[in-house]
Write a protein that holds these residues in place. Sequence first.
Motif, PDB file in Angstrom:
ATOM      1  N   PHE A 134       0.832  -1.202   0.000  1.00 43.09           N
ATOM      2  CA  PHE A 134       0.000   0.000   0.000  1.00 43.09           C
ATOM      3  C   PHE A 134       0.867   1.251   0.000  1.00 43.09           C
ATOM      4  O   PHE A 134       1.831   1.341   0.773  1.00 43.09           O
TER       5      PHE A 134
ATOM      6  N   ALA B 111      -0.993  -5.041   7.234  1.00 43.95           N
ATOM      7  CA  ALA B 111      -1.139  -5.261   5.791  1.00 43.95           C
ATOM      8  C   ALA B 111      -0.236  -6.432   5.398  1.00 43.95           C
ATOM      9  O   ALA B 111       0.831  -6.648   5.989  1.00 43.95           O
ATOM     10  N   ARG B 112      -0.681  -7.180   4.421  1.00 46.66           N
ATOM     11  CA  ARG B 112      -0.038  -8.473   4.177  1.00 46.66           C
ATOM     12  C   ARG B 112       1.331  -8.388   3.501  1.00 46.66           C
ATOM     13  O   ARG B 112       1.994  -9.413   3.371  1.00 46.66           O
TER      14      ARG B 112
ATOM     15  N   PHE C  14      -4.890   2.832  -3.740  1.00 49.96           N
ATOM     16  CA  PHE C  14      -6.088   1.991  -3.889  1.00 49.96           C
ATOM     17  C   PHE C  14      -6.593   2.047  -5.328  1.00 49.96           C
ATOM     18  O   PHE C  14      -7.068   1.055  -5.866  1.00 49.96           O
TER      19      PHE C  14
ATOM     20  N   MET D  62      -4.371   0.008  -7.694  1.00 50.28           N
ATOM     21  CA  MET D  62      -4.516  -1.444  -7.497  1.00 50.28           C
ATOM     22  C   MET D  62      -5.591  -2.048  -8.385  1.00 50.28           C
ATOM     23  O   MET D  62      -5.589  -3.250  -8.648  1.00 50.28           O
ATOM     24  N   LYS D  63      -6.552  -1.205  -8.825  1.00 47.30           N
ATOM     25  CA  LYS D  63      -7.664  -1.721  -9.630  1.00 47.30           C
ATOM     26  C   LYS D  63      -7.462  -1.425 -11.111  1.00 47.30           C
ATOM     27  O   LYS D  63      -8.348  -1.674 -11.927  1.00 47.30           O
TER      28      LYS D  63
ATOM     29  N   GLN E 220      -5.207  -6.670  -5.550  1.00 42.45           N
ATOM     30  CA  GLN E 220      -4.799  -6.513  -4.154  1.00 42.45           C
ATOM     31  C   GLN E 220      -3.272  -6.456  -4.036  1.00 42.45           C
ATOM     32  O   GLN E 220      -2.559  -6.680  -5.019  1.00 42.45           O
ATOM     33  N   ILE E 221      -2.815  -6.189  -2.833  1.00 41.52           N
ATOM     34  CA  ILE E 221      -1.394  -6.339  -2.507  1.00 41.52           C
ATOM     35  C   ILE E 221      -1.285  -7.466  -1.499  1.00 41.52           C
ATOM     36  O   ILE E 221      -2.278  -7.773  -0.829  1.00 41.52           O
TER      37      ILE E 221
ATOM     38  N   GLU F 145      -0.870 -13.820  -3.801  1.00 41.63           N
ATOM     39  CA  GLU F 145      -1.210 -14.672  -2.657  1.00 41.63           C
ATOM     40  C   GLU F 145       0.014 -14.859  -1.760  1.00 41.63           C
ATOM     41  O   GLU F 145       1.012 -15.482  -2.147  1.00 41.63           O
ATOM     42  N   THR F 146      -0.122 -14.371  -0.523  1.00 43.98           N
ATOM     43  CA  THR F 146       1.026 -14.421   0.392  1.00 43.98           C
ATOM     44  C   THR F 146       1.498 -15.847   0.671  1.00 43.98           C
ATOM     45  O   THR F 146       2.695 -16.076   0.817  1.00 43.98           O
TER      46      THR F 146
END
Length: 212
Positions: A8, A19-20, A42, A45-46, A58-59, A71-72
């Motif tokens: 982000f 945040a991941r 944001f 991201m889209k 997403q992040i 995917e983490t």
Amino acid sequence: MTITITAFEKSPDGGKGLARDTRVRWALEEAGLPYQVRLVSFRAMKEPAHLARHPFGQIPTYEEGDLVLFETGAIVLHVAQHHAGLLPDDADARARAIAWMFAAVNTVEPPILDFVTARLFEADKPWAEARLPLVADRVRDRLKQLSARLGKADWLDGGFSAGDLMMASVLLRLRASGILDEFPSLAAYVARGEARPAYKRAFAAQRAVNAG
Ligand SMILES: N[C@@H](CCC(=O)N[C@@H](CS)C(=O)NCC(=O)O)C(=O)O
């Protein structure tokens, strides 16, 4: 090869490490790998450039040469499989550590996300008061099982592994609610994760972007 992750531009948590991207940074730090960060808003991201990296907009994402991952769980597994420090050498122990990674994202994280959503984003809904205790108890059920398995051990299966990295990262989200502290052995487990120098570096790096 240069590793680039996305995070982000301004995390909604203001730098609490929830945040991941933090778990990916943590894995890279454990493996001793330098990395760059592409910060995304944001809106960005889209947009198509980011959607090409992450189909759900997403992040975090992970780029290394021609490889692009989202995917983490998949990112941390990729790092762990190619670098020492996050998975045991023994094949069976390795498989068990990977099982804990899946348990973190597939069994423990979903009720936690339901709970966090109900608590933070649905608190004004007419049904919130009735629903919140239900989802909180679902979290407690999982934590009870997890703490029974952890017992007096420091980590879930022998030495620290990517399984612990993912599990501690998932549990961290509960701290603000007080539920984690109902399970002292799990609170101590998370604190052990946070005490690792690699976690501290990861936390500081995301905080430098998001605090203030
Ligand atoms: N299962 C995904 C979840 C990714 C995710 O939910 N990312 C959040 C940030 S922690 C996000 O990008 N949220 C913004 C959005 O969904 O628009 C993973 O583990 O990578």
